[in-house]
Design a protein around this motif. Structure first.
Motif, PDB file in Angstrom:
ATOM      1  N   SER A  45      41.262 105.103  49.466  1.00 53.06           N
ATOM      2  CA  SER A  45      40.812 106.483  49.629  1.00 53.06           C
ATOM      3  C   SER A  45      39.840 106.623  50.808  1.00 53.06           C
ATOM      4  O   SER A  45      39.477 107.744  51.162  1.00 53.06           O
ATOM      5  CB  SER A  45      40.154 106.979  48.339  1.00 53.06           C
ATOM      6  OG  SER A  45      39.071 106.149  47.985  1.00 53.06           O
ATOM      7  N   LYS A  47      36.784 104.754  51.145  1.00 54.32           N
ATOM      8  CA  LYS A  47      35.387 104.453  50.814  1.00 54.32           C
ATOM      9  C   LYS A  47      34.787 103.440  51.784  1.00 54.32           C
ATOM     10  O   LYS A  47      33.713 103.664  52.354  1.00 54.32           O
ATOM     11  CB  LYS A  47      35.291 103.894  49.380  1.00 54.32           C
ATOM     12  CG  LYS A  47      35.932 104.763  48.322  1.00 54.32           C
ATOM     13  CD  LYS A  47      35.743 104.183  46.932  1.00 54.32           C
ATOM     14  CE  LYS A  47      36.415 102.845  46.711  1.00 54.32           C
ATOM     15  NZ  LYS A  47      37.888 102.894  46.704  1.00 54.32           N
ATOM     16  N   GLU A 171      31.379  97.871  46.876  1.00 59.87           N
ATOM     17  CA  GLU A 171      31.977  97.148  45.745  1.00 59.87           C
ATOM     18  C   GLU A 171      31.209  95.849  45.495  1.00 59.87           C
ATOM     19  O   GLU A 171      31.788  94.818  45.168  1.00 59.87           O
ATOM     20  CB  GLU A 171      33.453  96.814  46.030  1.00 59.87           C
ATOM     21  CG  GLU A 171      34.309  98.007  46.389  1.00 59.87           C
ATOM     22  CD  GLU A 171      34.912  98.707  45.177  1.00 59.87           C
ATOM     23  OE1 GLU A 171      34.534  98.358  44.047  1.00 59.87           O
ATOM     24  OE2 GLU A 171      35.728  99.611  45.366  1.00 59.87           O
TER      25      GLU A 171
END
Ligand SMILES: Nc1ncnc2c1ncn2[C@@H]1O[C@H](COP(=O)(O)OP(=O)(O)OP(=O)(O)O)[C@@H](O)[C@H]1O
Ligand SMILES: Nc1ncnc2c1ncn2[C@@H]1O[C@H](COP(=O)(O)OP(=O)(O)OP(=O)(O)O)[C@@H](O)[C@H]1O
Ligand SMILES: [Mg+2]
Ligand SMILES: [Mg+2]
Lengths: 265, 260, 276
Positions: A45, A47, A171
């Motif tokens: 997406s 990120k 992450e």
């Protein structure tokens, strides 16, 4: 609210195999000084692309349109000094053949103008701050001698060594087990508060994001779907996509799927 | 009462690390009934994957017994073991690593049908198409290379490979951890459907208690190679008794949705 | 970009390909340009090069056409080099795969055998083999392969050792596949690239070994070989050095071509790896 940085009409396009991939499309958002902003979204997406764009670390194959201003900083940021970066895979950001103490000291030496002895003293303090057991021994340890969670703590120590204004965690806890993840998240929260840092927290875990961040930005297909206070995103999402993400989340109280009504196949 | 589908007792596996010998799995016993889902949870390094590999005879235990479908599974070897593997399948965490990098979807599904003589060469393409449809994929995916499909599609192919031989038990080692939320939901529903229709039992390894409470009947919580506690999944997650169980529950992020 | 184009952008590769293409053209066109027996007498003995344009490179002691011999020699050199290298790679890959995959006693046995072969200099091995069995093309190929398979075997084993721990091998076992099928159908193809990277060195070494055997009179007597030509020329080295020098140059160029092309392959694959 003073914005640390303000992103306007940011579009990032990767060139790949002759074609072009628009990884971010027309993104505009402000990040306030001292806030904790989470960016969530599914794989691909955009990120990480956003994080790299903010840190000025995009690969040469990327074309960037739009602009990123730093009113809260007053100058263009310098990676490593003004921005700390923690990646998903700590082994990738740590040098496997250098003692971790030296890696942290190097940041302090380069960006703070400390001499080596002071830089090492700083490294030791940092290892203590990220609560590594036995920081004196850890100074001389090599990355492969540490567990995944310990390596991530070292990576965080290196990221905050120069006292950055902005900490980006991409992450940073995804490869860790739940218990270690909770410890690292608590650590990040405490460090950010103590140093008055701004946090950009990237995750695909909406519950984790909601626990840590004050605001959440939802990304999909390179676009910003919605942004708002964490509480609002979670309990009153404006966008159907956000609702579907929330519905897909399985919490501790998840009813057995087999009992859920109307399960389509 | 008839004996359980799988019963494991006193399972032990030691590894040498440097000069030390560590017990990755230490005197572990559990059982799984037909059509049941048993989850294995625990922190990293607690021995979950090692148990999966022991149960599948990918590594040999140092001690313990494994009975599967009424047979001493550890006594099997050679061709007998290979033929029994049809009944006991596995789905791996990283669906890309779990397939030969040179394989196509068709070849991946062709292997079990061929190896176990389930379908003749002429019949196989039809069976492969049916398998793909069963896991919610279109048959035109068959000629594609494994690296040319998405992660969610790959995991469906992995499930199709696992059910090709009509197993009674499938072991999932973190099989949904790497998937996007929406894809994960679809895959979990697919697993429940398969279980309902074919009475397949699952040994479901996950560190995510949310997923476990959504899919498992019972759960075993591991810590450092031993069982810390076990029981009904709902009961254990609602009121964990062991220290590690409590820590796992406490560490799980919560989404406090105040529904309107 | 397609791999061939990338390959041809490497300068070494281009040079290597040009040399090898010329060599291949020589080998393939030998019977076209020089249809008769290259060992037949074609003119006066010891005619120096560039004197008679029907015999551009002159003749040897027996009056044989040097150019015709050179063309037909290219055939032998290439055929023996490629066949021996192919045999060595196939044997090496199979033995290395078996050793790495089976492990335990089989591994021990195969690797000790490999050691044994490796400690004997490969040229001595070839020499002994040909002297015992007798020189013919097939025997020469076998003799050279005998000394050259150990390198590929070691590389294949090392690669197989790492591949066999990967999940997809576990997946194949769970599927119930026979171990031999796992070894040769699942693992071996994935272990091949580094083994094939050795092929240029092995081809070059094989060509040189063949030349050396022929030089010692242990080549196939019914075929023209560059090694044999050099040996022939040795007797008249003072008066007609070109008889040894011309095949010598051909040999050096060939080995250089193989080496450069090999470098090109290594370079392209390295680039590709750093890109992905
Ligand atoms: N270096 C690159 N070259 C070409 N395309 C890229 C590159 N990096 C990312 N992309 C593409 O850009 C899009 C966004 O990627 P990005 O890594 O930002 O997603 P993400 O949200 O971080 O995903 P994930 O959750 O999987 O990490 C994807 O389609 C990806 O394939
Ligand atoms: N082949 C091996 N050789 C040596 N030690 C091993 C081996 N496999 C596993 N171990 C050790 O056994 C212990 C249990 O490992 P295992 O992979 O089963 O844990 P896990 O519960 O699956 O962890 P994770 O959640 O990280 O996947 C660990 O300490 C690990 O280091
Ligand atoms: Mg990313
Ligand atoms: Mg594991």
């Amino acid at each position: 609210m003073t914005a640390l940085l303000s992103i306007r009409d940011l579009t990032v396009t990767y060139r790949r195999d002759g074609g072009e991939v628009a990884a971010l499309k027309d993104i505009s958002l402000d990040i306030a000084a001292g806030e904790r902003l989470a960016v969530i979204g599914e794989s691909g997406s955009g990120k990480s692309t956003l994080a790299l764009a903010v840190a000025g670390l995009l690969p040469a194959s990327a074309r960037v349109d739009g602009k990123i201003d730093w009113p809260g900083l007053g100058h263009t940021p310098l990676g490593g000094r003004d921005i700390g970066f923690v990646f998903q895979d700590p082994s990738a950001s740590l040098d496997p053949v250098m003692p971790v103490g030296k890696q942290i000291a190097e940041v302090a030496y380069t960006h703070l103008g400390l001499g080596w002895p002071q830089a090492y003293a700083k490294a030791r303090t940092l290892l203590e701050r990220v609560r590594l057991p036995d920081p004196d021994a850890a100074l001389h340890a090599f990355p492969h001698q540490l567990s995944g969670g310990q390596k991530q703590r070292v990576a965080i120590a290196a990221a905050i060594a120069a006292g950055p204004k902005l900490l980006i965690a991409d992450e940073a806890t995804s490869a860790l087990d739940t218990i270690v993840q909770a410890e690292i998240v608590a650590l990040v929260r405490q460090l950010v508060a103590a140093d008055g840092m701004t946090l950009l927290f990237i995750s695909h875990d909406i519950a984790l994001a909601a626990e840590l961040a004050e605001r959440i930005a939802v990304f999909r297909y390179g676009g910003l779907i919605e942004i708002g206070a964490a509480r609002q995103i979670v309990s009153a999402p404006r966008h159907a996509y956000t609702s579907s993400l929330l519905d897909a989340h399985l919490g501790l109280d998840a009813e057995p799927l087999s009992l859920q009504a109307g399960t389509p196949t | 009462m008839s004996s359980p589908l799988l019963s494991v007792s006193g399972l032990t596996k030691r590894y040498r690390r440097g000069v030390k010998i560590i017990a990755a799995v230490d005197d572990v016993s559990f059982h799984i009934e037909t059509g049941e889902t048993l989850a294995l949870a625990g922190p990293s390094g607690s021995g979950k994957s090692t148990i999966a590999r022991l149960v599948l005879r990918l590594v040999e235990p140092d001690a313990g017994r494994i009975r599967f479908e009424g047979e001493d599974f550890l006594a099997l070897g050679g061709a007998a073991l290979r033929s029994r593997r049809a009944r006991l399948q596995m789905v791996f965490q990283d669906p890309l690593a779990a397939f030969n990098p040179r394989a196509t979807v068709a070849r991946v599904l062709d292997d079990p049908l061929r190896v176990h003589g389930i379908a003749s060469r002429q019949e196989r393409p039809r069976r492969i198409a049916a398998l793909l449809e069963r896991v919610g994929l279109t048959p035109d995916l068959a000629p594609r290379a494994i690296h040319e499909i998405s992660g969610g599609q790959r995991q469906r192919v992995a499930i199709a490979r696992a059910i090709a031989t009509k197993p009674s038990l499938i072991v999932f080692d973190e099989a949904v951890s790497a998937l996007d939320l929406s894809v994960r939901g679809q895959i979990l529903r697919l697993l429940l459907d398969l279980q309902r229709e074919e009475r397949i039992a699952y040994l479901f390894i996950s560190h995510d208690l949310g997923v476990i409470s959504a899919i498992a009947h019972r759960v075993v919580i591991l810590d450092a190679g031993t069982i810390a506690e076990s029981g009904n999944a709902r009961a254990v997650i609602d009121a964990p008794q062991s220290a590690i169980g409590k820590a796992l529950v406490a560490a799980t992020p919560r989404l406090n949705r105040t529904r309107p | 970009m397609n791999p061939l184009r990338r390959f041809l952008r490497v300068p070494e590769a281009r040079a290597g390909v040009v040399i090898l293409a010329a060599l291949l053209a020589m080998a393939l066109s030998a019977s076209l340009f020089f249809p008769g027996d290259p060992q037949a007498i074609a003119g006066p003995a010891l005619l120096p090069p560039f004197k008679d344009w029907s015999l551009p490179l002159g003749t040897d002691r027996l009056g044989r056409d040097v150019l015709a011999e050179l063309f037909h020699g290219a055939r032998t050199s290439l055929a023996v080099g490629i066949a021996a290298a192919a045999a060595a790679l196939v044997i090496g890959a199979i033995i290395g795969t078996l050793a790495g995959f089976a492990g335990g006693l089989i591994d021990e046995l195969l690797m000790r055998t490999t050691d044994a072969f490796q400690t004997v200099p490969s040229f001595l091995l070839a020499l002994a083999f040909v002297s015992v069995v007798g020189p013919s093309l097939g025997v020469v190929v076998a003799a050279i392969a005998l000394g050259a398979w150990t390198g590929p075997a070691r590389v294949a084993r090392a690669e197989v050792l790492s591949i066999r721990e990967r999940d997809f091998v576990a997946g194949a076992r769970v599927t119930g596949m026979h171990p031999l099928e796992i070894a040769f159908r699942e693992i071996l193809p994935n272990a091949l690239p580094p083994v094939l990277a050795l092929s240029s060195v092995i081809v070059a070494a094989a060509i040189l070994t063949e030349a050396a055997l022929s030089f010692l009179g242990l080549g196939d007597p019914n075929r023209v070989t560059w090694g044999g030509m050099i040996a022939e020329g040795r007797a008249v080295l003072r008066t007609a050095p070109f008889l040894s020098i011309i095949p010598g140059i051909a040999l050096v160029l060939t080995v250089l071509g193989v080496y450069l092309a090999g470098e090109g392959v290594v370079e392209t694959t390295a680039v590709r790896r750093s890109l992905s």
